[in-house]
Design a protein around this motif. Structure first.
Motif, mmCIF file in Angstrom:
data_model
loop_
_atom_site.group_PDB
_atom_site.id
_atom_site.type_symbol
_atom_site.label_atom_id
_atom_site.label_comp_id
_atom_site.label_asym_id
_atom_site.label_seq_id
_atom_site.Cartn_x
_atom_site.Cartn_y
_atom_site.Cartn_z
ATOM 1 N N SER A 86 0.838 -1.201 0.000
ATOM 2 C CA SER A 86 0.000 0.000 0.000
ATOM 3 C C SER A 86 0.874 1.253 0.000
ATOM 4 O O SER A 86 0.633 2.190 -0.765
ATOM 5 C CB SER A 86 -0.925 -0.006 1.215
ATOM 6 N N GLU A 87 1.895 1.256 0.848
ATOM 7 C CA GLU A 87 2.838 2.381 0.880
ATOM 8 C C GLU A 87 3.472 2.594 -0.484
ATOM 9 O O GLU A 87 3.552 3.727 -0.977
ATOM 10 C CB GLU A 87 3.970 2.096 1.871
ATOM 11 N N MET A 88 3.970 1.517 -1.062
ATOM 12 C CA MET A 88 4.687 1.617 -2.340
ATOM 13 C C MET A 88 3.764 2.049 -3.480
ATOM 14 O O MET A 88 4.186 2.775 -4.372
ATOM 15 C CB MET A 88 5.365 0.292 -2.670
ATOM 16 N N LEU A 89 2.524 1.608 -3.450
ATOM 17 C CA LEU A 89 1.564 2.029 -4.467
ATOM 18 C C LEU A 89 1.353 3.534 -4.383
ATOM 19 O O LEU A 89 1.406 4.237 -5.395
ATOM 20 C CB LEU A 89 0.229 1.296 -4.295
ATOM 21 N N HIS A 90 1.154 4.035 -3.180
ATOM 22 C CA HIS A 90 0.901 5.467 -3.007
ATOM 23 C C HIS A 90 2.133 6.317 -3.295
ATOM 24 O O HIS A 90 1.997 7.474 -3.686
ATOM 25 C CB HIS A 90 0.365 5.739 -1.597
ATOM 26 N N ARG A 91 3.309 5.742 -3.141
ATOM 27 C CA ARG A 91 4.549 6.458 -3.479
ATOM 28 C C ARG A 91 4.857 6.382 -4.970
ATOM 29 O O ARG A 91 5.761 7.059 -5.455
ATOM 30 C CB ARG A 91 5.723 5.868 -2.711
ATOM 31 N N GLY A 92 4.151 5.510 -5.678
ATOM 32 C CA GLY A 92 4.394 5.357 -7.103
ATOM 33 C C GLY A 92 5.465 4.335 -7.437
ATOM 34 O O GLY A 92 5.931 4.263 -8.572
ATOM 35 N N ASP A 93 5.839 3.521 -6.448
ATOM 36 C CA ASP A 93 6.884 2.524 -6.658
ATOM 37 C C ASP A 93 6.344 1.155 -7.055
ATOM 38 O O ASP A 93 7.126 0.235 -7.308
ATOM 39 C CB ASP A 93 7.746 2.387 -5.398
ATOM 40 N N LEU A 94 5.021 1.000 -7.070
ATOM 41 C CA LEU A 94 4.363 -0.231 -7.523
ATOM 42 C C LEU A 94 3.255 0.168 -8.491
ATOM 43 O O LEU A 94 2.594 1.185 -8.285
ATOM 44 C CB LEU A 94 3.690 -0.969 -6.363
ATOM 45 N N THR A 95 3.053 -0.656 -9.503
ATOM 46 C CA THR A 95 1.918 -0.431 -10.396
ATOM 47 C C THR A 95 0.659 -0.972 -9.721
ATOM 48 O O THR A 95 0.749 -1.763 -8.772
ATOM 49 C CB THR A 95 2.110 -1.153 -11.738
ATOM 50 N N GLN A 96 -0.477 -0.583 -10.231
ATOM 51 C CA GLN A 96 -1.734 -1.105 -9.693
ATOM 52 C C GLN A 96 -1.794 -2.618 -9.872
ATOM 53 O O GLN A 96 -2.249 -3.339 -8.988
ATOM 54 C CB GLN A 96 -2.934 -0.445 -10.372
ATOM 55 N N GLU A 97 -1.299 -3.103 -10.989
ATOM 56 C CA GLU A 97 -1.298 -4.550 -11.246
ATOM 57 C C GLU A 97 -0.416 -5.293 -10.233
ATOM 58 O O GLU A 97 -0.802 -6.340 -9.708
ATOM 59 C CB GLU A 97 -0.819 -4.836 -12.669
ATOM 60 N N GLU A 98 0.779 -4.750 -9.955
ATOM 61 C CA GLU A 98 1.647 -5.376 -8.957
ATOM 62 C C GLU A 98 0.992 -5.356 -7.584
ATOM 63 O O GLU A 98 1.033 -6.344 -6.855
ATOM 64 C CB GLU A 98 2.992 -4.648 -8.889
ATOM 65 N N TYR A 99 0.385 -4.236 -7.233
ATOM 66 C CA TYR A 99 -0.310 -4.114 -5.958
ATOM 67 C C TYR A 99 -1.420 -5.156 -5.850
ATOM 68 O O TYR A 99 -1.537 -5.839 -4.835
ATOM 69 C CB TYR A 99 -0.876 -2.707 -5.787
ATOM 70 N N ASP A 100 -2.224 -5.276 -6.901
ATOM 71 C CA ASP A 100 -3.323 -6.248 -6.896
ATOM 72 C C ASP A 100 -2.803 -7.674 -6.719
ATOM 73 O O ASP A 100 -3.421 -8.493 -6.032
ATOM 74 C CB ASP A 100 -4.146 -6.138 -8.177
ATOM 75 N N THR A 101 -1.660 -7.972 -7.319
ATOM 76 C CA THR A 101 -1.048 -9.290 -7.185
ATOM 77 C C THR A 101 -0.613 -9.540 -5.746
ATOM 78 O O THR A 101 -0.876 -10.616 -5.186
ATOM 79 C CB THR A 101 0.158 -9.439 -8.137
ATOM 80 N N VAL A 102 0.041 -8.558 -5.130
ATOM 81 C CA VAL A 102 0.470 -8.700 -3.741
ATOM 82 C C VAL A 102 -0.746 -8.921 -2.845
ATOM 83 O O VAL A 102 -0.746 -9.805 -1.983
ATOM 84 C CB VAL A 102 1.281 -7.472 -3.269
ATOM 85 N N VAL A 103 -1.792 -8.136 -3.043
ATOM 86 C CA VAL A 103 -3.003 -8.256 -2.231
ATOM 87 C C VAL A 103 -3.610 -9.652 -2.381
ATOM 88 O O VAL A 103 -3.949 -10.303 -1.382
ATOM 89 C CB VAL A 103 -4.025 -7.157 -2.590
#
Length: 67
Positions: free
Chosen positions: A40-57
């Motif tokens: 979540s932190e990395m997504l909001h910082r722009g260090d993860l794409t939405q797709e990567e975030y969704d995969t982690v979740v």
């Protein structure tokens, strides 16, 4: 937070990580919860794409549901 030593991390199979490149280790519930917070932190910082975030979740929730 539970910490992994370098040797413990190296011993984990690739399937114990949420993302390629052995990123976001999720071998247990503690690490799955931490992965959710860090992603979540990395997504909001722009260090993860939405797709990567969704995969982690999705991967973290799978670990949490199995415990």
């Amino acid at each position: 937070m539970s910490r992994l030593t370098a040797a413990e991390r190296d011993a984990l199979p690739d399937s114990a990580f949420a993302l390629p490149g052995r990123r976001y280790p999720i071998p247990d519930v503690t690490h799955a919860r931490d992965a959710l917070a860090r992603a979540s932190e990395m997504l909001h910082r722009g260090d993860l794409t939405q797709e990567e975030y969704d995969t982690v979740v999705a991967r973290a929730h799978a670990v949490l549901e199995n415990e």
